[in-house]
Motif scaffolding. Structure first.
Motif: not given
Length: 99
Positions: A67-83
């Motif tokens: 998560w910290p690396l994803i946020r640092e790079k500015g990538y969008q993220f969706i946490q499983k589970p999702y509909s």
């Protein structure tokens, strides 16, 4: 209405991306993949196309999610589970968001 390509690994996804001459609007990938990680995959694609939209997902809540690396790079993220509805709304938001 989306044209979707699926891959079983990051390496296969890169092959598909290159075979299709990078004609993609969005890369949607799990963070945890066989071989290269989802972050490594999208980093390589972003090097070729800095304007491509990225959406990562993961079911992990520990350090495997990176998560910290994803946020640092500015990538969008969706946490499983999702509909499915939540996924489609998120994809639309990412596609409509300008870089």
């Amino acid at each position: 209405g989306y044209k979707v390509f699926s891959a079983v690994s990051g390496e296969e996804a890169l092959k598909i991306y290159n075979h299709e001459d990078g004609k993609f609007h969005l890369i949607f990938s799990d963070v945890v993949l066989e071989g290269i990680s989802g972050i490594q995959l999208v980093d390589r694609i972003v090097e070729k196309n800095p304007n491509i939209k990225i959406l990562l997902n993961s079911g992990y809540t520990d350090q495997k999610s990176q998560w910290p690396l994803i946020r640092e790079k500015g990538y969008q993220f969706i946490q499983k589970p999702y509909s499915l509805v939540e996924l489609l709304k998120t994809i639309q938001q990412v596609l409509n968001h300008s870089k």
